[in-house]
Design a protein around this motif. Structure first.
Motif, PDB file in Angstrom:
ATOM      1  N   LEU B  21       0.863  -1.179   0.000  1.00 50.21           N
ATOM      2  CA  LEU B  21       0.000   0.000   0.000  1.00 50.21           C
ATOM      3  C   LEU B  21       0.902   1.233   0.000  1.00 50.21           C
ATOM      4  CD1 LEU B  21      -2.890   1.091   0.034  1.00 50.21           C
ATOM      5  CD2 LEU B  21      -2.783   1.095   2.534  1.00 50.21           C
ATOM      6  N   HIS B  22       0.512   2.189  -0.841  1.00 49.35           N
ATOM      7  CA  HIS B  22       1.355   3.356  -1.079  1.00 49.35           C
ATOM      8  C   HIS B  22       0.483   4.592  -1.053  1.00 49.35           C
ATOM      9  CE1 HIS B  22       2.208  -0.234  -3.463  1.00 49.35           C
ATOM     10  NE2 HIS B  22       3.438  -0.105  -3.035  1.00 49.35           N
ATOM     11  N   VAL B  23       1.082   5.726  -0.763  1.00 51.97           N
ATOM     12  CA  VAL B  23       0.369   6.995  -0.946  1.00 51.97           C
ATOM     13  C   VAL B  23       0.974   7.650  -2.183  1.00 51.97           C
ATOM     14  CG1 VAL B  23      -0.240   9.232   0.021  1.00 51.97           C
ATOM     15  CG2 VAL B  23      -0.116   7.212   1.513  1.00 51.97           C
ATOM     16  N   GLY B  36      -4.391   6.696  -1.335  1.00 57.10           N
ATOM     17  CA  GLY B  36      -3.875   5.346  -1.095  1.00 57.10           C
ATOM     18  C   GLY B  36      -4.022   4.516  -2.358  1.00 57.10           C
ATOM     19  N   ASN B  38      -2.734   0.814  -4.374  1.00 55.79           N
ATOM     20  CA  ASN B  38      -1.983  -0.449  -4.333  1.00 55.79           C
ATOM     21  C   ASN B  38      -1.588  -0.947  -5.718  1.00 55.79           C
ATOM     22  OD1 ASN B  38      -4.873  -0.994  -4.476  1.00 55.79           O
ATOM     23  ND2 ASN B  38      -4.389  -3.158  -4.322  1.00 55.79           N
ATOM     24  N   LEU B  75       4.339   2.717   2.254  1.00 57.59           N
ATOM     25  CA  LEU B  75       4.018   2.631   3.682  1.00 57.59           C
ATOM     26  C   LEU B  75       4.740   1.463   4.343  1.00 57.59           C
ATOM     27  CD1 LEU B  75       0.171   3.241   3.524  1.00 57.59           C
ATOM     28  CD2 LEU B  75       1.914   4.839   4.323  1.00 57.59           C
ATOM     29  N   GLY B  83      -2.040   5.239   5.678  1.00 57.89           N
ATOM     30  CA  GLY B  83      -2.746   4.878   4.445  1.00 57.89           C
ATOM     31  C   GLY B  83      -4.219   5.252   4.511  1.00 57.89           C
ATOM     32  N   THR B 116       7.149   8.157   5.926  1.00 52.03           N
ATOM     33  CA  THR B 116       7.164   6.828   5.307  1.00 52.03           C
ATOM     34  C   THR B 116       8.597   6.392   4.961  1.00 52.03           C
ATOM     35  OG1 THR B 116       6.748   7.787   3.124  1.00 52.03           O
ATOM     36  CG2 THR B 116       4.837   7.110   4.413  1.00 52.03           C
TER      37      THR B 116
END
Lengths: 164, 164
Positions: B21-23, B36, B38, B75, B83, B116
């Motif tokens: 999961l990433h921002v 957020g 993915n 994250l 997230g 992060t």
């Protein structure tokens, strides 16, 4: 902070992306391509699209470029041995692909490994050939589950990585 | 086997792809987009390319389309709360993005969350606008590590999923 691309930071940051491990397959009815691939992501719900990045100079990429079709076989958590069998050149012997049984996908005919828990077939809608891997965008046209509830293999858990 | 696309099999098979999961962030210097995400994968070593699929009707996609730049903040395993803060509309208050501190990326100016462990900035090289998410291919132009050795969050471990 530098405005240069630091090779070490790039490697670590890109390896922080989580991946599974999949066997991506293709055939033109004569030649077969099959390889372990982790660079895969869904990219749309409607239509259902996925993206797969395939080594540009591979037999699989050449077949996909001509047939515009491929399949993705998702490995289960205990199937690293199957994945490793597809890190080498593709062989078709005694009706098995790199020593593993398969059947033809119902829509595209792409090989489906019968031992893996999940699979989907795709028809290529778009191709981006910019780097050392070709980016294929594929619409999912068929999918199946052979072992519902099977946890997919996480590349990180194998101690291997491919990225960076 | 049927040659129809079984919605249930499609859902299960596509959800078997592993994700982090990433921002994902973007700015045109006036508006900010952060969400957020993915659906991200590397797609080439040389040049270093990544693919990100971003909701087509989102503010982020509009900004990226105009600036041709974005950043990905990866994250850590214990940062689901961060997230979740980016599952809602983007706000910029008191110099924070959705309540979290950031700084401008050194090359593109895209927001980098300072909490992060890993980040990278990209310049868009190709765009595929075919589905409900826009596929941005980006060349990594800058990257950083704030917490080396931090394990990235695995979406599956959160009990949430986005795909299928």
């Amino acid at each position: 902070m530098s405005d240069e691309l630091d090779p070490s930071a790039k490697k670590l940051a890109l390896r922080a992306i989580n991946y599974g491990l999949h066997v991506l397959t293709a055939t033109d009815g004569k030649e077969y391509g099959a390889g372990g691939v982790n660079w895969i992501t869904q990219a749309s719900f409607e239509p259902p699209l996925v993206v797969a990045a395939v080594k540009a100079d591979s037999g699989s990429a050449a077949i996909i470029a001509s047939t515009e079709a491929f399949a993705v076989n998702v490995l289960g958590a205990d199937q690293l041995d199957i994945g490793k069998a597809f890190f080498r050149s593709t062989t078709m012997e005694d009706g098995e692909l790199n020593g593993h049984p398969f059947e033809a996908g119902p829509v595209t005919g792409s090989p489906l490994l019968t031992e893996t828990p999940y699979w989907f077939e795709c028809r290529v809608t778009d191709t981006v050939a910019r780097g050392d891997h070709t980016i294929f965008v594929g619409q999912v046209v068929s999918a199946g589950v052979r072992d519902e509830g099977s946890a997919p293999l996480l590349l990180r858990d194998t101690g291997m990585n491919y990225g960076g």
